[in-house]
Design an enzyme around this catalytic site. Structure first.
Site, mmCIF file in Angstrom:
data_model
loop_
_atom_site.group_PDB
_atom_site.id
_atom_site.type_symbol
_atom_site.label_atom_id
_atom_site.label_comp_id
_atom_site.label_asym_id
_atom_site.label_seq_id
_atom_site.Cartn_x
_atom_site.Cartn_y
_atom_site.Cartn_z
ATOM 1 N N ASP A 169 -8.265 16.122 -16.068
ATOM 2 C CA ASP A 169 -8.564 14.715 -16.322
ATOM 3 C C ASP A 169 -8.363 14.486 -17.818
ATOM 4 O OD1 ASP A 169 -9.709 12.242 -16.892
ATOM 5 O OD2 ASP A 169 -11.312 12.466 -15.416
ATOM 6 N N ARG A 183 0.837 -1.217 0.000
ATOM 7 C CA ARG A 183 0.000 0.000 0.000
ATOM 8 C C ARG A 183 0.866 1.258 0.000
ATOM 9 N NH1 ARG A 183 -2.299 2.041 4.409
ATOM 10 N NH2 ARG A 183 -2.482 0.022 5.421
HETATM 11 C C1 LIG Z 1 -13.858 6.227 -16.313
HETATM 12 C C2 LIG Z 1 -13.477 7.622 -16.048
HETATM 13 C C3 LIG Z 1 -13.168 8.028 -14.754
HETATM 14 C C4 LIG Z 1 -13.247 7.101 -13.569
HETATM 15 O O1 LIG Z 1 -12.326 6.081 -13.688
HETATM 16 P P1 LIG Z 1 -12.532 4.596 -13.009
HETATM 17 O O2 LIG Z 1 -11.264 3.928 -13.350
HETATM 18 O O3 LIG Z 1 -13.756 3.995 -13.617
HETATM 19 O O4 LIG Z 1 -12.718 4.844 -11.542
HETATM 20 C C5 LIG Z 1 -12.791 9.353 -14.567
HETATM 21 N N1 LIG Z 1 -12.727 10.213 -15.606
HETATM 22 C C6 LIG Z 1 -13.037 9.849 -16.852
HETATM 23 C C7 LIG Z 1 -12.939 10.853 -17.950
HETATM 24 C C8 LIG Z 1 -13.424 8.546 -17.128
HETATM 25 O O5 LIG Z 1 -13.739 8.196 -18.379
#
Ligand SMILES: *Cc1c(COP(=O)(O)O)cnc(C)c1O
Length: 397
Positions: free
Chosen positions: A182, A57
């Site tokens: 993101d 972890r």
């Molecule tokens: C899928 C996704 C997430 C979340 O990711 P997980 O791995 O499903 O927790 C966050 N941002 C975007 C743009 C995604 O497509």
């Protein structure tokens, strides 16, 4: 030696070559490592860069290789991986934001992030403003003296709206805030947000980076200092650690990321152009189309337009969703995105407005205008483009 992205995908962050060691690193699944009482402490505060691996972890050789590779791919100093994309993003929010702080969030973003910001952050005393981040002026207007973080997703799921990262980074920094991007849909093949001024890049590794739809994972990339804080407070204490076996699968997926992204993009372009001309289709959203409202920004900011597109139909989206689910044979009706196989899923507008986005007034009307009664989100796979197109043509009727 400075290596290009194509090479870093395969070798970035590799350790020294030792005769007799495997060329393909095996996953190290051990949760504990031999240690010595003088080498480690029990508190996360004791964690230092030179602390050896002692518990998975905290750190693990397979996770560390993935972290080094991701940092190099994004041009960041360091990376920390989590058990999922949500684990990464909520880990970032919880470390950076405390009671009395303010977050500016794009009003269209991944549903889980939107819901977390709407329901959970206010309970922790964090104020949240939702803005249309495709308009940098709205981000500037939303900043307050206590704004610590601006978080955007570009392209944004599911309408493929873009944010001008360089413009928003300058605005956030002028206001004393940090910018987190993101970049799950763009991938490092398409965009490097840190080079454009972002402080953090978040990825759901579950999507294009893994690429095969068989492992969950997430990452945050940033400065070594910030990443160390995230490791202490968010990874070690909140505990959303990535399985080393999943890291191994993700490392294997990353080796072919550029090849896959080239094919995803080419197939998305072919399908987008064909859907655009289809009489049942009202609108197609894909950053690589000349008709995308931010086509210039897309060309400036994306070296690859990725394989995610959405489209709406002229009428009866919900009925068409059932028809496509019944008739599609190559394309699967399924959520998620970024895997080798093509996936299609219907996102009803009123549903997502109620549950996730919580857009109000003009913002909701703008979304309805974009989406009609719902959008079909297509994660265009790497099958033959002609087969994907033929499947949609027969299924749309
Ligand atoms: C899928 C996704 C997430 C979340 O990711 P997980 O791995 O499903 O927790 C966050 N941002 C975007 C743009 C995604 O497509």
């Amino acid at each position: 030696m400075t290596e290009t992205l194509s090479t870093l995908l395969l070798h970035g962050g590799d350790g020294p070559r030792v005769v007799g060691q495997p060329v393909s690193p095996a996953p190290v699944l051990s949760t504990a490592f031999f240690t010595h009482p003088d080498a480690v402490g029990f508190s996360a505060e004791d964690l230092k860069a030179e602390t050896p691996h002692f518990y998975t972890r905290w750190s693990n050789p397979t996770l560390e290789l993935l972290e080094r590779r991701l940092a190099l791919l994004e041009g960041g100093e360091a990376a920390v991986v989590f058990g999922s994309g949500m684990g990464a993003i909520t880990g970032l929010f919880s470390e950076r934001l405390g009671s009395g702080d303010h977050l500016v969030l794009s009003d269209v973003c991944y549903a889980g992030v939107a819901e977390y910001a709407h329901h959970q952050l206010p309970r922790q005393g964090v104020e949240v403003s939702f803005v249309d981040a495709s308009d940098p002026g709205q981000v500037a207007a939303a900043l307050r003296p206590n704004t610590r973080l601006v978080h955007v997703e570009t392209p944004a799921n599911p309408i493929l709206r873009l944010t001008d990262i360089a413009a928003v980074a300058a605005i956030a920094h002028a206001g004393g805030a940090e910018l987190s991007v993101d970049s799950t849909i763009a991938t490092p093949v398409g965009t490097n947000p840190i080079g454009l001024g972002a402080d953090y890049v978040c990825h759901s590794l579950t999507k294009y980076l893994c690429g095969h739809g068989d492992a969950l994972g997430g990452a945050v990339i940033g400065t070594a200092e910030r990443v160390a804080a995230l490791r202490r407070q968010s990874l070690i204490h909140l505990g959303a650690a990535l399985s080393p076996f999943s890291a191994y699968l993700i490392l294997r997926g990353i080796e072919t990321l550029e090849l896959r992204m080239d094919r995803h993009e080419a197939n998305a372009r072919a399908l987008a152009e064909c859907l655009q001309a289809h009489p049942r289709v009202r609108r197609v959203n894909w950053p690589g189309l000349a008709s995308h409202p931010q086509a210039d920004l897309a060309r400036r900011q994306m070296r690859n337009f990725s394989g995610l597109l959405s489209f709406s139909v002229t009428s009866g989206g919900a009925a068409m969703a059932r028809q496509l689910a019944d008739r599609l044979t190559t394309v699967s009706t399924a959520v998620s995105l970024g895997k080798t196989k093509s996936l299609c899923f219907f996102i009803p507008t009123e549903d997502i407005l109620r549950s996730s986005f919580r857009l109000a007034g003009k913002a909701a009307d703008d979304y309805r205008d974009w989406a009609g009664d719902g959008v079909f989100r297509v994660s265009v796979g790497i099958e033959a483009a002609a087969d994907i197109i033929a499947d949609f043509e027969q299924a749309l009727g």
